[in-house]
Design a protein around this motif. Structure first.
Motif, PDB file in Angstrom:
ATOM      1  N   ASP A   1       0.822  -1.213   0.000  1.00  0.00           N
ATOM      2  CA  ASP A   1       0.000   0.000   0.000  1.00  0.00           C
ATOM      3  C   ASP A   1       0.856   1.263   0.000  1.00  0.00           C
ATOM      4  O   ASP A   1       0.491   2.277  -0.614  1.00  0.00           O
ATOM      5  CB  ASP A   1      -0.949  -0.012   1.191  1.00  0.00           C
ATOM      6  CG  ASP A   1      -2.045  -1.065   1.062  1.00  0.00           C
ATOM      7  OD1 ASP A   1      -2.176  -1.659  -0.029  1.00  0.00           O
ATOM      8  OD2 ASP A   1      -2.754  -1.313   2.061  1.00  0.00           O
TER       9      ASP A   1
ATOM     10  N   ILE B   1       2.069   1.813  -3.526  1.00  0.00           N
ATOM     11  CA  ILE B   1       0.992   2.325  -4.375  1.00  0.00           C
ATOM     12  C   ILE B   1       0.714   3.793  -4.060  1.00  0.00           C
ATOM     13  O   ILE B   1       0.502   4.613  -4.963  1.00  0.00           O
ATOM     14  CB  ILE B   1      -0.291   1.488  -4.181  1.00  0.00           C
ATOM     15  CG1 ILE B   1      -0.087   0.082  -4.759  1.00  0.00           C
ATOM     16  CG2 ILE B   1      -1.493   2.163  -4.850  1.00  0.00           C
ATOM     17  CD1 ILE B   1      -1.232  -0.876  -4.437  1.00  0.00           C
ATOM     18  N   ALA B   2       0.731   4.137  -2.773  1.00  0.00           N
ATOM     19  CA  ALA B   2       0.388   5.497  -2.361  1.00  0.00           C
ATOM     20  C   ALA B   2       1.469   6.512  -2.708  1.00  0.00           C
ATOM     21  O   ALA B   2       1.164   7.677  -3.023  1.00  0.00           O
ATOM     22  CB  ALA B   2       0.115   5.527  -0.856  1.00  0.00           C
TER      23      ALA B   2
ATOM     24  N   PRO C   1       4.449   6.338  -5.152  1.00  0.00           N
ATOM     25  CA  PRO C   1       5.402   5.874  -6.167  1.00  0.00           C
ATOM     26  C   PRO C   1       6.505   6.889  -6.456  1.00  0.00           C
ATOM     27  O   PRO C   1       7.597   6.514  -6.884  1.00  0.00           O
ATOM     28  CB  PRO C   1       4.522   5.635  -7.393  1.00  0.00           C
ATOM     29  CG  PRO C   1       3.341   6.543  -7.198  1.00  0.00           C
ATOM     30  CD  PRO C   1       3.100   6.522  -5.711  1.00  0.00           C
TER      31      PRO C   1
ATOM     32  N   SER D   1       2.828   3.571 -12.363  1.00  0.00           N
ATOM     33  CA  SER D   1       1.904   3.529 -11.237  1.00  0.00           C
ATOM     34  C   SER D   1       0.877   4.653 -11.315  1.00  0.00           C
ATOM     35  O   SER D   1      -0.314   4.444 -11.071  1.00  0.00           O
ATOM     36  CB  SER D   1       2.679   3.620  -9.916  1.00  0.00           C
ATOM     37  OG  SER D   1       1.820   3.485  -8.810  1.00  0.00           O
ATOM     38  N   GLN D   2       1.322   5.851 -11.664  1.00  0.00           N
ATOM     39  CA  GLN D   2       0.403   6.989 -11.744  1.00  0.00           C
ATOM     40  C   GLN D   2      -0.619   6.815 -12.862  1.00  0.00           C
ATOM     41  O   GLN D   2      -1.820   7.025 -12.658  1.00  0.00           O
ATOM     42  CB  GLN D   2       1.184   8.281 -11.958  1.00  0.00           C
ATOM     43  CG  GLN D   2       1.922   8.771 -10.726  1.00  0.00           C
ATOM     44  CD  GLN D   2       2.620  10.088 -10.962  1.00  0.00           C
ATOM     45  OE1 GLN D   2       3.035  10.392 -12.076  1.00  0.00           O
ATOM     46  NE2 GLN D   2       2.779  10.872  -9.904  1.00  0.00           N
TER      47      GLN D   2
ATOM     48  N   LYS E   1      -3.155   4.324 -12.087  1.00  0.00           N
ATOM     49  CA  LYS E   1      -3.806   4.611 -10.800  1.00  0.00           C
ATOM     50  C   LYS E   1      -3.557   3.513  -9.767  1.00  0.00           C
ATOM     51  O   LYS E   1      -4.467   3.091  -9.043  1.00  0.00           O
ATOM     52  CB  LYS E   1      -5.306   4.855 -11.012  1.00  0.00           C
ATOM     53  CG  LYS E   1      -5.603   6.078 -11.873  1.00  0.00           C
ATOM     54  CD  LYS E   1      -7.082   6.273 -12.084  1.00  0.00           C
ATOM     55  CE  LYS E   1      -7.376   7.594 -12.789  1.00  0.00           C
ATOM     56  NZ  LYS E   1      -6.694   7.725 -14.101  1.00  0.00           N
ATOM     57  N   GLY E   2      -2.317   3.048  -9.733  1.00  0.00           N
ATOM     58  CA  GLY E   2      -1.909   2.085  -8.727  1.00  0.00           C
ATOM     59  C   GLY E   2      -2.213   0.633  -9.045  1.00  0.00           C
ATOM     60  O   GLY E   2      -1.927  -0.246  -8.235  1.00  0.00           O
ATOM     61  N   ARG E   3      -2.762   0.351 -10.218  1.00  0.00           N
ATOM     62  CA  ARG E   3      -3.019  -1.048 -10.582  1.00  0.00           C
ATOM     63  C   ARG E   3      -1.732  -1.812 -10.820  1.00  0.00           C
ATOM     64  O   ARG E   3      -1.684  -3.026 -10.661  1.00  0.00           O
ATOM     65  CB  ARG E   3      -3.883  -1.139 -11.852  1.00  0.00           C
ATOM     66  CG  ARG E   3      -5.290  -0.610 -11.730  1.00  0.00           C
ATOM     67  CD  ARG E   3      -6.182  -1.085 -12.867  1.00  0.00           C
ATOM     68  NE  ARG E   3      -5.490  -1.380 -14.094  1.00  0.00           N
ATOM     69  CZ  ARG E   3      -5.215  -0.480 -15.060  1.00  0.00           C
ATOM     70  NH1 ARG E   3      -5.569   0.786 -14.915  1.00  0.00           N
ATOM     71  NH2 ARG E   3      -4.604  -0.868 -16.162  1.00  0.00           N
TER      72      ARG E   3
ATOM     73  N   ILE F   1       2.371  -2.012  -9.893  1.00  0.00           N
ATOM     74  CA  ILE F   1       3.510  -1.617  -9.072  1.00  0.00           C
ATOM     75  C   ILE F   1       4.772  -1.911  -9.883  1.00  0.00           C
ATOM     76  O   ILE F   1       4.889  -2.984 -10.495  1.00  0.00           O
ATOM     77  CB  ILE F   1       3.545  -2.412  -7.759  1.00  0.00           C
ATOM     78  CG1 ILE F   1       2.285  -2.119  -6.926  1.00  0.00           C
ATOM     79  CG2 ILE F   1       4.799  -2.097  -6.950  1.00  0.00           C
ATOM     80  CD1 ILE F   1       2.117  -3.054  -5.739  1.00  0.00           C
TER      81      ILE F   1
END
Length: 331
Positions: A226, A229-230, A232, A246-247, A250-252, A254
């Motif tokens: 997490d 993801i939060a 990157p 990652s951006q 949208k975090g799908r 890594i």
């Protein structure tokens, strides 16, 4: 045997080629896709960092020392040495009541050319805190504090912290501890030698902790995932493909780089881990390889693919800006 992944052309003729090996693995350990040797042994380099930080998180280190989610992200980073990265390392060491001189990763020029330029303009030399592995070393120092052992010699393979991290990495990759060989990384600590299949499996497990059979490590690995993801931009740095993948998704997805062009990806939605290694260690092959793999596995949309190509166009230009060739993905 490694296969050709990329062509670099000039005037319509192939001038350079990059070979490599790719493997994608699902949460159950099934090989979803592969090119070259899926069982190729290779040094994991910095892509192993999430699993090296795991013991500290599992033992309650975040809570004991007041480590924030953003600071957790820097512990698993290969950061660019930008001010935001340096400030986080300073904050963590302050909480550990350790000076910056405790870092034994060695000084390194920031990966960010802008940050490096600022140092030069200010007549400053790179320090260990600018080293992209200073977060990992902070994690090692934090684990020393957590378990109450001396920081002296913390980089040596026989140090308790390195022994614990060795166990953690072996467990994450589902490889017997005795079969996990080591070398010495660029920052002076043990680095792990194992099949790229097992690296990909670890990232599949990282992607979906609740299905990864982590046992007592599940809550900790979820916190690490997490944080990646939060933040990157902390795990990587401005303008880098790790951050933008990652951006844009949208975090799908890594993404985590390792030195000498070993690279790991994790699809949070699909529960798939991916590892590739460019045979000649060339960093220039990473961006087109990442984009090509994500497209090949249908892990990004057409719009996301186009956004990545816009950020990292597969063209070659000379010093005048003229286009003189293209980068062709041939897998």
């Amino acid at each position: 045997m490694s296969e050709i992944l990329l062509h670099y052309t000039r005037g319509g003729k192939i001038e350079d080629i990059h070979r490599g090996d790719i493997v994608a693995v699902d949460i159950k350990g099934n090989i979803v896709d592969s090119i070259g040797d899926a069982q190729r042994n290779m040094f994991w380099r910095s892509a192993a960092k999430p699993f090296q930080a795991l013991p500290f998180v599992r033992q309650g280190g975040l809570e004991k020392f007041g480590i924030t989610q953003k600071e957790l992200a820097i512990l698993v980073s290969s950061h660019s040495g930008e001010p935001m990265h340096v400030e986080l390392i300073e904050s963590i060491l302050g909480k550990l009541k350790l000076p910056l001189t405790a870092l034994e990763c060695g000084p390194a020029r920031p990966m960010s050319s802008k940050a490096a330029k600022v140092l030069t303009e200010n007549h400053q030399k790179p320090e260990p805190v600018h080293n992209p592995c200073s977060g990992k070393h902070s994690s090692m120092l934090a684990l020393c504090r957590m378990i109450g052992v001396s920081i002296e010699g913390y980089t040596k393979p026989e140090h308790p912290v390195q022994q614990i991290m060795h166990q953690s990495v072996a467990k994450a990759a589902k490889i017997p501890e005795g079969e996990l060989e080591i070398g010495i990384d660029g920052c002076g600590v043990p680095v792990f030698y194992l099949p790229i299949y097992n690296m990909a499996l670890a990232y599949a497990r990282l992607a979906v902790p609740q299905k990864g059979q982590w046992g007592e490590d599940e809550a900790a690995i979820r916190k690490i995932r997490d944080a990646m993801i939060a933040y990157p931009e902390i795990v990587a740095g401005t303008g880098r493909i790790d951050l933008l993948v990652s951006q844009i998704t949208k975090g799908r997805i890594i993404a985590k780089i390792g030195a000498d062009a070993v690279y790991c990806l994790a699809s949070v939605e699909a529960g798939i881990g991916i590892t590739f290694k460019i045979e000649d260690g060339s960093y220039r092959a990473i961006n087109p390889a990442v984009i090509g793999i994500l497209k090949r596995l249908d892990l990004i949309t057409k719009a996301e693919h186009e956004q990545l190509l816009e950020k990292f166009p597969p063209v070659l230009r000379n010093h005048r800006g003229d286009q003189i060739g293209v980068i062709e993905t041939v897998f």
